[in-house]
Design an enzyme around this catalytic site. Sequence first.
Site, PDB file in Angstrom:
ATOM      1  N   HIS A 121       0.935  -1.198   0.023  1.00 10.94           N
ATOM      2  CA  HIS A 121       0.056  -0.088  -0.128  1.00 10.94           C
ATOM      3  C   HIS A 121       0.858   1.223   0.061  1.00 10.94           C
ATOM      4  CE1 HIS A 121      -2.808   3.059   1.566  1.00 10.94           C
ATOM      5  NE2 HIS A 121      -3.734   2.093   1.443  1.00 10.94           N
ATOM      6  N   ASP A 198       3.113  -3.711   8.293  1.00  8.43           N
ATOM      7  CA  ASP A 198       1.916  -3.059   7.814  1.00  8.43           C
ATOM      8  C   ASP A 198       0.677  -4.051   8.232  1.00  8.43           C
ATOM      9  OD1 ASP A 198      -0.745  -2.199   6.707  1.00  8.43           O
ATOM     10  OD2 ASP A 198       0.244  -1.498   4.884  1.00  8.43           O
ATOM     11  N   GLN A 201      -4.523  -4.756   7.123  1.00  8.88           N
ATOM     12  CA  GLN A 201      -5.509  -5.969   6.676  1.00  8.88           C
ATOM     13  C   GLN A 201      -5.502  -7.169   7.444  1.00  8.88           C
ATOM     14  OE1 GLN A 201      -7.900  -5.147   4.592  1.00  8.88           O
ATOM     15  NE2 GLN A 201      -7.138  -3.033   4.071  1.00  8.88           N
ATOM     16  N   LYS A 224     -10.691  -0.620  10.622  1.00  8.60           N
ATOM     17  CA  LYS A 224     -10.761  -1.595   9.656  1.00  8.60           C
ATOM     18  C   LYS A 224     -10.967  -2.695  10.727  1.00  8.60           C
ATOM     19  CE  LYS A 224      -7.511   0.200   6.209  1.00  8.60           C
ATOM     20  NZ  LYS A 224      -8.326   0.081   5.288  1.00  8.60           N
ATOM     21  N   CYS A 362      -4.942   2.505  -3.675  1.00 12.26           N
ATOM     22  CA  CYS A 362      -3.655   2.995  -3.080  1.00 12.26           C
ATOM     23  C   CYS A 362      -2.305   1.996  -3.378  1.00 12.26           C
ATOM     24  CB  CYS A 362      -3.696   3.446  -1.743  1.00 12.26           C
ATOM     25  SG  CYS A 362      -4.790   4.692  -1.407  1.00 12.26           S
TER      26      CYS A 362
END
Length: 409
Positions: A121, A198, A201, A224, A362
């Site tokens: 991302h 990251d 997700q 999220k 993104c």
Amino acid sequence: MDPLALKSEFPILNQDINGHPLVYLDNAATTQKPRSVIEAIKRYYEWDNANVHRGVHTLGSRATDAYEGAREKVARFLNAPASRQIIFTRGTTTALNIVASGYARQTLREGDEIVLTPMEHHSNLIPWQQAAKATGATLKYIPLQPDGTITLADVEATVTERTKIVAITYVSNVLGTINPIAKIAEIAHRNGAIIVVDGAQSTPHLKVDVQALDVDFYALSGHKMCGPTGIGALYGKAQLLERMEPVEFGGEMIDFVELYDSTWKELPWKFEGGTPMIAGAVGLGAAIDFLEQIGLHNIDQHEKKLTRYAIERLSNIDGLKIFGPREERAGLITFNLGDVHPHDVATVLDTEGIAVRAGHHCCQPLMRWLNVSATARASFYLYNTEHDVDRLAESLVKTKEFFGYESIR
């Protein structure tokens, strides 16, 4: 778990869009909020609203307890060794920028390497580009396999003794790829590098144990994972956080201030200048309570089952191409429907009450690797059902017919 029963806990899902019951399939962008999270934020503003760490009055004490209590919940949720290793941020983007600015720019030298993947991302790409420009470091990329996965052999070949940072997503927001973080961390550490993950997700869907993964930094976003927007967290190993300089200066993060110099508070507060996102932290804490009550294992199993069903249904639509691995993938499906532009696909689906995402997500370098300008994406969460998938598949067939294509094989 019963997704239909869980769906009733989300007030926003009980509505019609364009005359159809809402099917919300944009969870990778943001998830909806259960009533318990909404009520927790409302209760804070109605009963406890005050600034934290500063006042000795009752409201200030209650607000501080709620804020720091939420930090304890995040630490437990990630199995962090201590809550002082949890920094509250605006989200994953801010958390990654803190590492890129507060750690990378202080430690990198000309000729050092930062290793990434093409699936990152922009939030886990641009901060490292800027850090490399500022320090003279070099960016390197682990190549992708044709199905959008990476191999450990390629990780071994890309990470060298000159590598200082490996920055990688746990779960791709486009491909659904689940990267083997623990094994990548071992390779990074063996070469003297740190690993930055990251977790935007992964955190809402998988049980994350930062100690078992042995990651050095881990970033997440509350919105999220059923929490509010504007709140996230950064986990870091204590010795690394203690070495870092703050990247934002002002009230609350200081220890002593003189006319010509100042000193900082201890962890975690040296990274939290100004009035923090108190209500957001309270909402995130309530979201963690909600998710833990359901169980991350149950969420993961439900999403995997739903994704398998969705791949089976969508694969029967002639002309629809699914991107990413078919096995061992997260609960999202990125696709294109013939030469219909993804924005047109999303627009027609919206007329049927179905919310999906369309665009480059993104991830412009990844779009170029896929040789497309954009894709459509349906992403699932704990309240989605097979009926939602059926609605999606049926509406995609209508979309094909709308644009003059044959219907279904």
